[in-house]
Motif scaffolding. Structure first.
Motif, PDB file in Angstrom:
ATOM      1  N   VAL A  79       0.841  -1.201   0.000  1.00 37.75           N
ATOM      2  CA  VAL A  79       0.000   0.000   0.000  1.00 37.75           C
ATOM      3  C   VAL A  79       0.875   1.251   0.000  1.00 37.75           C
ATOM      4  O   VAL A  79       0.561   2.245  -0.666  1.00 37.75           O
ATOM      5  CB  VAL A  79      -0.943  -0.016   1.226  1.00 37.75           C
ATOM      6  N   TYR A  82       2.082   1.899  -3.509  1.00 36.71           N
ATOM      7  CA  TYR A  82       0.983   2.455  -4.320  1.00 36.71           C
ATOM      8  C   TYR A  82       0.758   3.921  -3.984  1.00 36.71           C
ATOM      9  O   TYR A  82       0.811   4.796  -4.860  1.00 36.71           O
ATOM     10  CB  TYR A  82      -0.288   1.649  -4.047  1.00 36.71           C
ATOM     11  N   ALA A  83       0.540   4.194  -2.685  1.00 30.98           N
ATOM     12  CA  ALA A  83       0.240   5.575  -2.292  1.00 30.98           C
ATOM     13  C   ALA A  83       1.450   6.472  -2.466  1.00 30.98           C
ATOM     14  O   ALA A  83       1.320   7.653  -2.788  1.00 30.98           O
ATOM     15  CB  ALA A  83      -0.229   5.598  -0.838  1.00 30.98           C
ATOM     16  N   GLY A  86       1.637   7.697  -6.003  1.00 27.70           N
ATOM     17  CA  GLY A  86       0.675   8.779  -6.183  1.00 27.70           C
ATOM     18  C   GLY A  86       1.135  10.065  -5.533  1.00 27.70           C
ATOM     19  O   GLY A  86       1.038  11.151  -6.127  1.00 27.70           O
ATOM     20  N   ALA A  87       1.698   9.944  -4.315  1.00 31.52           N
ATOM     21  CA  ALA A  87       2.137  11.138  -3.602  1.00 31.52           C
ATOM     22  C   ALA A  87       3.332  11.784  -4.273  1.00 31.52           C
ATOM     23  O   ALA A  87       3.483  13.007  -4.264  1.00 31.52           O
ATOM     24  CB  ALA A  87       2.469  10.772  -2.152  1.00 31.52           C
ATOM     25  N   PHE A  96      -2.901  13.363  -8.208  1.00 32.08           N
ATOM     26  CA  PHE A  96      -2.583  12.071  -7.598  1.00 32.08           C
ATOM     27  C   PHE A  96      -2.548  11.007  -8.685  1.00 32.08           C
ATOM     28  O   PHE A  96      -3.487  10.886  -9.475  1.00 32.08           O
ATOM     29  CB  PHE A  96      -3.646  11.747  -6.541  1.00 32.08           C
TER      30      PHE A  96
END
Lengths: 150, 81
Positions: A79, A82-83, A86-87, A96
């Motif tokens: 996770v 993934y995040a 985006g960040a 994002f």
């Protein structure tokens, strides 16, 4: 529930099959953005290889290779990847998961492919760890059957 | 897309679904549900949704059947009703 299963054919076939299953899972993850498959399916196949190991060699063998703490850490790491992708796009001035803003020194189309690959890697790691964790939770004795639950 | 093939596979899907509901042994029901998932994956492939079929084959037919079997081992095998 899951204990060692004594059968030479099943054990040998499992030992031969598991590397190929894992290579196939990695192939599905790595080619997810240009052919059918992707992070989720590849993660499930990677998790299925560990589940096959659990069914034939027992859950202790899986715990030896993938300790419970590491398994839960993998769920979080996926996770995070993934995040984090985006960040990172947010950090370099895009929306994002706007892969074209990633700081790689290649063309924009290649940046998008690399961004999708890193996102799929995160998804694959999380799904693999979650599948093994569900199997561990289902196959271990509950408090009720141990008699500690009142 | 060939509608005759669709019809045959759809027939298999319906038979598997009814069989999974009718059978009394829970372990057999789990295995028939796996067969149902596999027929469903064939149907998705035939209709051109390869990605969905891939997911159905790996999750539905592969892993979730094993989860059902692992859950049934914690309970009694035959259903009461």
């Amino acid at each position: 529930m899951i204990t060692k299963y004594e059968d030479v054919i099943v054990k040998t076939m499992t030992r031969l099959l598991i590397p190929f299953i894992q290579i196939y899972g990695l192939y599905v993850i790595a080619h997810g953005h240009e052919s059918p498959g992707g992070g989720f399916q590849g993660g499930v196949i990677l998790g299925a290889s560990f589940i096959l190991l659990a069914v034939v060699y027992g859950m202790d063998e899986v715990k030896k290779r993938l300790p419970e703490k590491l398994m839960i850490a993998f769920v979080a790491i996926g996770v995070f990847i993934y995040a984090g992708t985006g960040a990172l796009c947010l950090l370099f001035g895009g929306n994002f998961l706007d892969y074209s803003k990633l700081p790689f020194p290649v063309a924009i189309a290649e940046r998008r492919a690399l961004g999708i690959l890193s996102v799929e890697t995160g998804v694959g790691i999380t799904v693999m760890a979650v599948m093994v964790a569900i199997m561990l939770a289902l196959s271990s004795k509950s408090k009720r059957t141990r008699g500690e639950f009142k | 897309m060939i509608w005759q093939l669709d019809l045959v596979i759809l027939l298999f899907v319906v038979i598997c679904a009814i069989g999974a509901m009718m059978v009394k042994d829970l372990l057999s029901a789990a295995v028939i549900l796996g067969a149902y998932s596999f027929c469903m994956a064939m149907l998705w492939t035939e209709m051109g949704a390869v990605d969905v079929a891939f997911t159905e084959a790996s999750v539905g037919a592969g892993v979730s059947t094993l989860f059902f079997v692992a859950a049934i081992y914690q309970t009694t095998r035959r259903s009461k009703d």
